[in-house]
Design a protein around this motif. Structure first.
Motif, short mmCIF file in Angstrom:
data_model
loop_
_atom_site.label_atom_id
_atom_site.label_comp_id
_atom_site.label_asym_id
_atom_site.label_seq_id
_atom_site.Cartn_x
_atom_site.Cartn_y
_atom_site.Cartn_z
N HIS A 1 2.00 1.95 -3.55
CA HIS A 1 0.90 2.46 -4.37
C HIS A 1 0.53 3.90 -3.99
O HIS A 1 0.24 4.72 -4.86
CB HIS A 1 -0.33 1.56 -4.21
N LYS A 2 0.54 4.20 -2.70
CA LYS A 2 0.18 5.55 -2.26
C LYS A 2 1.21 6.58 -2.74
O LYS A 2 0.84 7.66 -3.21
CB LYS A 2 0.04 5.59 -0.75
N GLU B 1 2.03 3.93 6.57
CA GLU B 1 1.94 2.51 6.24
C GLU B 1 3.22 1.78 6.64
O GLU B 1 3.18 0.61 7.04
CB GLU B 1 1.69 2.32 4.74
N SER C 1 0.66 9.41 4.19
CA SER C 1 0.02 8.12 4.48
C SER C 1 0.95 6.96 4.14
O SER C 1 0.93 5.91 4.80
CB SER C 1 -1.28 8.00 3.69
N ALA C 2 1.79 7.13 3.11
CA ALA C 2 2.78 6.09 2.79
C ALA C 2 3.77 5.93 3.93
O ALA C 2 4.18 4.81 4.27
CB ALA C 2 3.50 6.44 1.49
N TYR D 1 0.83 -1.21 0.00
CA TYR D 1 0.00 0.00 0.00
C TYR D 1 0.86 1.25 0.00
O TYR D 1 0.53 2.26 -0.64
CB TYR D 1 -0.92 0.00 1.22
N LEU E 1 -1.38 11.68 0.58
CA LEU E 1 -0.95 10.36 0.13
C LEU E 1 0.50 10.09 0.52
O LEU E 1 0.84 8.99 0.96
CB LEU E 1 -1.10 10.26 -1.39
N ARG F 1 0.79 7.06 -6.46
CA ARG F 1 -0.38 7.89 -6.76
C ARG F 1 -0.13 9.34 -6.37
O ARG F 1 -0.66 10.26 -7.02
CB ARG F 1 -1.60 7.34 -6.05
N CYS F 2 0.69 9.57 -5.34
CA CYS F 2 1.07 10.94 -4.97
C CYS F 2 1.78 11.62 -6.13
O CYS F 2 1.45 12.74 -6.52
CB CYS F 2 1.97 10.90 -3.74
#
Length: 423
Positions: free
Chosen positions: A257-258, A307, A303-304, A254, A300, A261-262
């Motif tokens: 992916h985050k 994670e 948040s990475a 995750y 994002l 996407r950022c």
């Protein structure tokens, strides 16, 4: 033609001993023809199967005497009851795994390494010549054609040239897409900039029939739409290694992916951050949608970090600063450093936090006076942060700038670029 439903297992076993078929935990010597027939019988009865088959080691019996479906009986006989304690559904899935085109092209010299990496984590992959014919590789590098209409001009392979190799993933659709999309996300993280040509990152299922496959290669893969999805990146084996290492840990998956996407949401090109260019990217925008996009990108990114469990952990009872000069609380700092060290990250490394152009209304905390060695203090005002300081700066932007309702200060940042480069 022999009716394999009425042939004892030992007879089938002896008809072709030189065929070796990989089946789950062990290798079994099977008759290829008989196996295909058994699988066909099994699949024919598939829609009538009970929700769960608790196989009971039933010995092979003639059709008239068997109390089990034909396909199941034949398959158990062929396998000599070795897998009688497994569901037939699991066995059928092993025998009928689809193949997916990943659109990921590799240099021929990279395939052995990539195969080894994929196998280490249990991915079943193979390589085939690039059906798009988009790339040619040679000693001095590679050539690329940007549109399918130019393939004729691109010509056939010359002396010393080779085609690229396409990675094909053999798995059920969801798992295949998870593998392909994770490698693509790792591509973005490695490069630090999104590839806008990616678009849809799902795999394309390939038919088993050779003529159908050849038709798809020529009439679909070499036409506008899917042709552009084929891509090559020299650093892609590094992205594969990142994806492989992350695969067992869902949180790291995750995180990749985050962060990917950022970058896709908002990013500057890495080379535009070079000090010799000063400030060549916009810092502010009056468009509301830009403010929201910047907010999403920052959320994002942080948040990475969460994670990976590498955020600063502090509270009112255990504050991160001892004073207004941003002196770290030793307990909080030691906790963060120990978690960094535990995952193999040197907590003493430094980062250059990019700060360009005139000063803005948005302060960056913690305030440090240590400019990067190349900063001029005017246009290029990049700051050298310790890794814990950089993580705090990320959390400050997230907590006070993007995670809640927007205030007046947000109208001046819009295209804020929070970029760090390791040193």
């Amino acid at each position: 033609m022999t009716d394999v439903r009425r042939v004892p297992a030992w007879q089938l076993w002896g008809r072709n001993r030189n065929f070796r078929f990989r089946f789950g935990r062990a290798d079994s010597c099977l008759s290829a023809t008989s196996l295909i027939v058994a699988i066909r019988l099994l699949l024919r009865e598939w829609s009538l199967r009970p929700a769960h088959w608790n196989l009971d080691h039933t010995p092979f019996l003639p059709v008239s005497q068997s109390s089990v479906p034909y396909g199941r009986a034949v398959l158990l006989s062929l396998l000599n009851n070795h897998y009688a304690d497994q569901r037939v559904g699991e066995i059928a899935e092993l025998a009928c795994v689809p193949s997916f085109c990943s659109f990921l092209i590799f240099e021929p010299s990279q395939t052995t390494l990539v195969m080894s990496l994929c196998r280490s984590v249990g991915w079943t992959v193979r390589f085939i010549p690039d059906p798009s014919r988009r790339y040619k590789f040679h000693k001095s590098g590679y050539s690329e054609v940007s549109r399918p209409g130019a393939l004729a001009e691109f010509g056939s392979l010359g002396e010393g040239e080779t085609q690229g190799r396409l990675l094909v993933v053999e798995a059920e659709e969801i798992e295949a897409n998870n593998i392909i999309q994770l490698i693509r996300a790792a591509d973005v993280v490695i490069e630090g900039f999104p590839d806008q040509e990616y678009g849809n990152t799902a795999g394309f299922e390939l038919p088993d029939d050779a003529s159908e496959q050849a038709s798809i290669f020529k009439n679909i893969f070499q036409t506008t739409g899917l042709f552009e999805r084929f891509s090559f990146k020299r650093e892609r084996p590094v992205a594969v290694a990142m994806a492989v290492n992350a695969w067992p840990d869902r949180r790291i998956v995750y995180a990749i992916h985050k962060l990917s996407r950022c970058y896709e949401t908002e990013a500057i090109t890495p080379w535009s951050a070079h000090p010799r260019f000063g400030q060549i990217f916009e810092k502010h925008s009056d468009e509301f949608s830009d403010h929201v996009r910047s907010s999403i990108a920052i959320n994002l990114a942080f948040s990475a970090i969460e994670e990976m469990n590498l955020q600063v952990k502090s509270s009112r009872e255990k504050p991160r600063w001892l004073d207004n000069k941003y002196t770290w609380n030793p307990t909080v700092l030691m906790d963060l450093k120990s978690r960094l060290d535990r995952v193999g990250i040197n907590p003493e490394r430094t980062f250059d936090w990019i700060v360009r152009g005139d000063e803005t209304e948005i302060p960056i905390e913690p305030v440090r006076d240590q400019f990067s060695v190349y900063s001029d203090g005017k246009i290029v005002r990049d700051v050298q942060f310790s890794l814990p300081d950089a993580i705090h700066a990320c959390s400050y932007l997230r907590n006070f700038m993007t995670a809640h309702a927007f205030g007046k200060v947000h109208s001046v940042w819009g295209l804020t670029k929070c970029t760090m480069s390791s040193e």
